[in-house]
Scaffold this active site. Structure first.
Site, PDB file in Angstrom:
ATOM      1  N   SER A 108      43.654  -3.747 -16.591  1.00  0.00           N
ATOM      2  CA  SER A 108      43.678  -2.540 -17.413  1.00  0.00           C
ATOM      3  C   SER A 108      42.258  -2.110 -17.781  1.00  0.00           C
ATOM      4  O   SER A 108      41.458  -1.790 -16.914  1.00  0.00           O
ATOM      5  CB  SER A 108      44.545  -2.771 -18.653  1.00  0.00           C
ATOM      6  OG  SER A 108      44.726  -1.601 -19.385  1.00  0.00           O
ATOM      7  N   ASP A 243      42.396   4.922 -18.130  1.00  0.00           N
ATOM      8  CA  ASP A 243      41.789   3.601 -18.065  1.00  0.00           C
ATOM      9  C   ASP A 243      41.851   3.104 -16.619  1.00  0.00           C
ATOM     10  O   ASP A 243      42.214   3.851 -15.705  1.00  0.00           O
ATOM     11  CB  ASP A 243      42.493   2.644 -19.019  1.00  0.00           C
ATOM     12  CG  ASP A 243      43.945   2.384 -18.616  1.00  0.00           C
ATOM     13  OD1 ASP A 243      44.527   3.219 -17.883  1.00  0.00           O
ATOM     14  OD2 ASP A 243      44.499   1.348 -19.016  1.00  0.00           O
ATOM     15  N   ASP A 245      43.833   1.122 -14.801  1.00  0.00           N
ATOM     16  CA  ASP A 245      45.049   1.116 -13.989  1.00  0.00           C
ATOM     17  C   ASP A 245      45.894   2.376 -14.166  1.00  0.00           C
ATOM     18  O   ASP A 245      47.032   2.429 -13.712  1.00  0.00           O
ATOM     19  CB  ASP A 245      45.884  -0.137 -14.253  1.00  0.00           C
ATOM     20  CG  ASP A 245      46.476  -0.195 -15.649  1.00  0.00           C
ATOM     21  OD1 ASP A 245      45.782   0.201 -16.603  1.00  0.00           O
ATOM     22  OD2 ASP A 245      47.631  -0.657 -15.801  1.00  0.00           O
ATOM     23  N   ASP A 247      47.363   3.937 -16.725  1.00  0.00           N
ATOM     24  CA  ASP A 247      48.544   4.079 -17.573  1.00  0.00           C
ATOM     25  C   ASP A 247      48.203   4.548 -18.987  1.00  0.00           C
ATOM     26  O   ASP A 247      49.102   4.767 -19.800  1.00  0.00           O
ATOM     27  CB  ASP A 247      49.356   2.776 -17.621  1.00  0.00           C
ATOM     28  CG  ASP A 247      48.657   1.637 -18.350  1.00  0.00           C
ATOM     29  OD1 ASP A 247      47.430   1.742 -18.614  1.00  0.00           O
ATOM     30  OD2 ASP A 247      49.332   0.631 -18.651  1.00  0.00           O
TER      31      ASP A 247
END
Length: 472
Positions: A108, A243, A245, A247
Site C-alpha cells: 500500500s 496511493d 496500490d 485503493d
C-alpha cells in the site's frame, strides 16, 4: 515438509489494519508460500474453486513475491490467474465476479523496503477472524525451490475500466482538464484512458521509475505545493492520484488543494444517495452533523471493521457504504447511479469517489461543494520509526488520566468532555477540539488525528502534541 504456522511465526510478519505487512527480507519465498497455503486451506472449508488470482503493485520486490504465491497455488493443484500490475480494487472486483479468491501483493502506502499481502475470499476482503484462522493454520507444503514464469492477463484492467466508464455519459467530463499524478501508482496506466473515455483532457504528471510511498492521510508538504503549481501551470479543473496500490484516492480541487479523504467520501456517499454509513472513528464529525444520512456507525480503523458492519446495515437499509479517512470508498450494496446499477465492491476503491465528485462538480465547483459542509477541519500526521511499545505506553498513560496527560503535553486550562477508546484514544476537549492518538497497524509509527474549527488550529494541535510526545 514445512508447516505454515511455524514459517509465519518465524518470519515475524504480522497483520495490520488491512493485510499482512513486513520488511521485504521477511517475505521470503517460503514465507509467501506459507501465507498462501494457510489462506487457501482456511477458505476451502467454505468455498469451492479451481482458480486463484494474483496481482501486484509497482514495488521492486512484488514480482518475486507473486511468483512464490503462484508456486504455492500450483502446489495445491489450482490454476493461477495473473493480472500483473493493477489496482487492488480491480483485482478484487474481477475475482468477485468470477467467484474465486485472490491475493494482492502490495505494501500500500508504506515505504518500498516493506511489502505485504492482501487476501480476498470469493465474496470479498477477509475478516479479522479469517486473519486469525490464517495465522493458526497448520498447512503443510514443500520448500519453494523454483519460481514459475507468469503470463499477464488484461481481464482485470478491462473489467475495472468498464465498471466506471459504463456508469457515466461519455461526455460527462468534456471541457475538463484533469491532471493525473502518476508516480508509481498501480493504476497509473488505467486512469488516463478512463478519464479520456469520459471526455476529459488529461495531463500526465510526474511518473516515477522508483516506488513513491504516497500516504493519502499524511500528504507531504512537497506534494501539497506540487498540486498548487500544477493547477496553475496547466489550468487544471481537477487532479487525481492514489496511493501505491490504487485503493486510496488523492484528489485536488480547482485551486490545487488536496481534499481530505473523509470529506471526499462524504460527498461521494451523498451523491449516491447512500442511506447508511459505516466509517472509522477517526473520520470527520461533519459526517453526522451534515444530516445527509439516515444512519452512521463508527468502527475501529481498518477496512475489515467497516466491512463487518455492512451485513447488519443491509438488513435495515437499501443502500449501504463506508469510507475511511484515507479516502478509500467501500460500496456495501448494489446501488443505482444514473439509473444504472453498480455492483457492490466491499473493499477500498479510489475511482468511484473521484468520479462521483466530478459528477457533482458539473453543477457547482468542488471548493464550493466542500465549503457547503459543516466547517470542521481535520488533520493527521505520524511520527515515523516510533516503536509500537512506546506508543502503547503513551496512550495507556493518557487513558488513565486524560486531563493530566493533556497538561503534560502543554494543554492547560482545558477539560475532556468525551473519551473514545474504540481504537487508540480519541479525546473531545471542552473547546470542541478533538485529538486522537493510535499506533499504526502497518508500521512502527504513532499516528495523530485532530479536528477543529479551522485547518490552522487542527494543524497546530498535532504540531504541539508531537513536540512534547517526542520527548517522552
Amino acid at each position: 515438509m514445512l508447516k505454515s504456522k511455524e514459517i509465519i511465526i518465524y518470519s515475524g510478519i504480522k497483520f495490520g489494519t488491512s493485510g499482512a505487512r513486513g520488511l521485504v527480507e521477511q517475505f521470503s519465498a517460503n514465507a509467501c508460500a506459507a501465507f498462501t497455503h494457510a489462506f487457501i486451506t482456511v477458505i476451502q472449508t467454505e468455498f469451492s474453486f479451481k482458480q486463484v488470482a494474483i496481482a501486484i503493485d509497482n514495488r521492486p520486490s512484488s514480482p518475486a513475491m507473486a511468483q512464490a504465491c503462484a508456486k504455492a497455488i500450483e502446489q495445491l493443484g489450482l490454476e493461477v490467474i495473473y493480472y500483473g500490475v493493477v489496482p487492488t480494487p480491480a483485482l478484487a472486483y474481477v475475482s468477485m465476479q468470477d467467484n474465486i479468491p485472490c491475493i494482492m501483493v502490495t505494501g500500500s502506502h508504506i515505504p518500498f523496503d516493506r511489502n505485504g499481502l492482501k487476501f480476498y475470499r470469493p465474496d470479498g476482503e477477509i475478516s479479522k477472524a479469517d486473519e486469525q484462522a490464517i495465522l493458526n493454520a497448520t498447512a503443510e507444503f514443500e520448500t519453494i525451490t523454483d519460481l514459475p514464469v507468469l503470463t499477464v492477463s488484461d481481464k482485470a484492467s478491462n473489467q475495472y475500466l468498464e465498471r466506471y466508464t459504463s456508469l457515466f455519459d461519455s461526455q460527462m467530463l468534456t471541457g475538463k482538464r484533469i491532471g493525473i499524478y502518476e508516480h508509481s501508482s498501480a493504476g497509473r496506466d488505467l486512469y488516463t484512458p478512463m478519464f479520456e473515455a469520459l471526455g476529459a483532457e488529461v495531463i500526465a504528471l510526474e511518473r516515477s521509475d522508483e516506488f513513491v510511498p504516497i500516504d493519502t492521510e499524511a500528504v507531504s508538504n512537497s506534494d501539497k505545493q506540487k498540486a498548487k503549481n500544477w493547477s496553475k501551470e496547466y489550468n487544471l479543473d481537477f487532479i487525481f492520484s492514489t496511493d501505491g496500490d490504487g485503493d486510496r484516492p488523492l484528489v485536488a480541487d480547482e485551486n490545487g488543494d488536496w481534499l481530505r479523504g473523509d470529506i471526499l467520501g462524504l460527498l461521494c456517499a451523498d451523491a449516491m444517495n447512500i442511506e447508511a454509513l459505516a466509517v472509522p472513528v477517526s473520520c470527520n464529525t461533519a459526517i453526522e452533523s451534515c444530516e445527509r444520512f439516515n444512519y452512521v456507525t463508527r468502527t475501529k480503523i481498518g477496512s475489515p471493521y467497516v466491512i463487518a458492519e455492512f451485513d447488519s446495515l443491509a438488513k435495515q437499509y437499501d443502500s449501504v457504504a463506508g469510507f475511511e479517512a484515507n479516502g478509500g470508498f467501500l460500496l456495501g450494496s448494489d446501488t443505482s447511479v444514473n439509473n444504472k446499477m453498480i455492483k457492490a465492491l466491499p473493499t477500498r476503491d479510489a475511482v468511484l469517489p473521484a468520479l462521483m465528485l466530478l459528477a457533482l462538480a458539473k453543477e457547482k465547483p468542488i471548493y464550493e461543494l466542500v465549503s457547503s459542509l459543516p466547517q470542521r477541519f481535520t488533520h493527521s500526521d505520524r511520527i515515523q520509526n516510533f516503536v509500537t511499545e512506546k506508543s502503547t505506553v503513551i496512550i495507556n498513560e493518557a487513558k488513565e488520566n486524560p486531563v493530566k496527560f493533556l497538561s503534560k503535553v502543554g494543554f492547560d486550562n482545558v477539560d475532556v468532555t468525551a473519551v473514545d477508546i474504540t481504537d487508540g484514544l480519541r479525546m473531545t476537549l471542552s473547546n470542541g477540539d478533538i485529538v486522537h492518538l493510535r499506533p499504526s497497524g502497518n508500521a512502527p509509527e504513532l499516528r495523530c488525528y485532530s479536528e477543529s474549527g479551522s485547518i490552522a488550529k487542527a494543524f497546530k494541535l498535532i504540531q504541539d502534541f508531537f513536540k512534547k510526545i517526542e520527548l517522552f
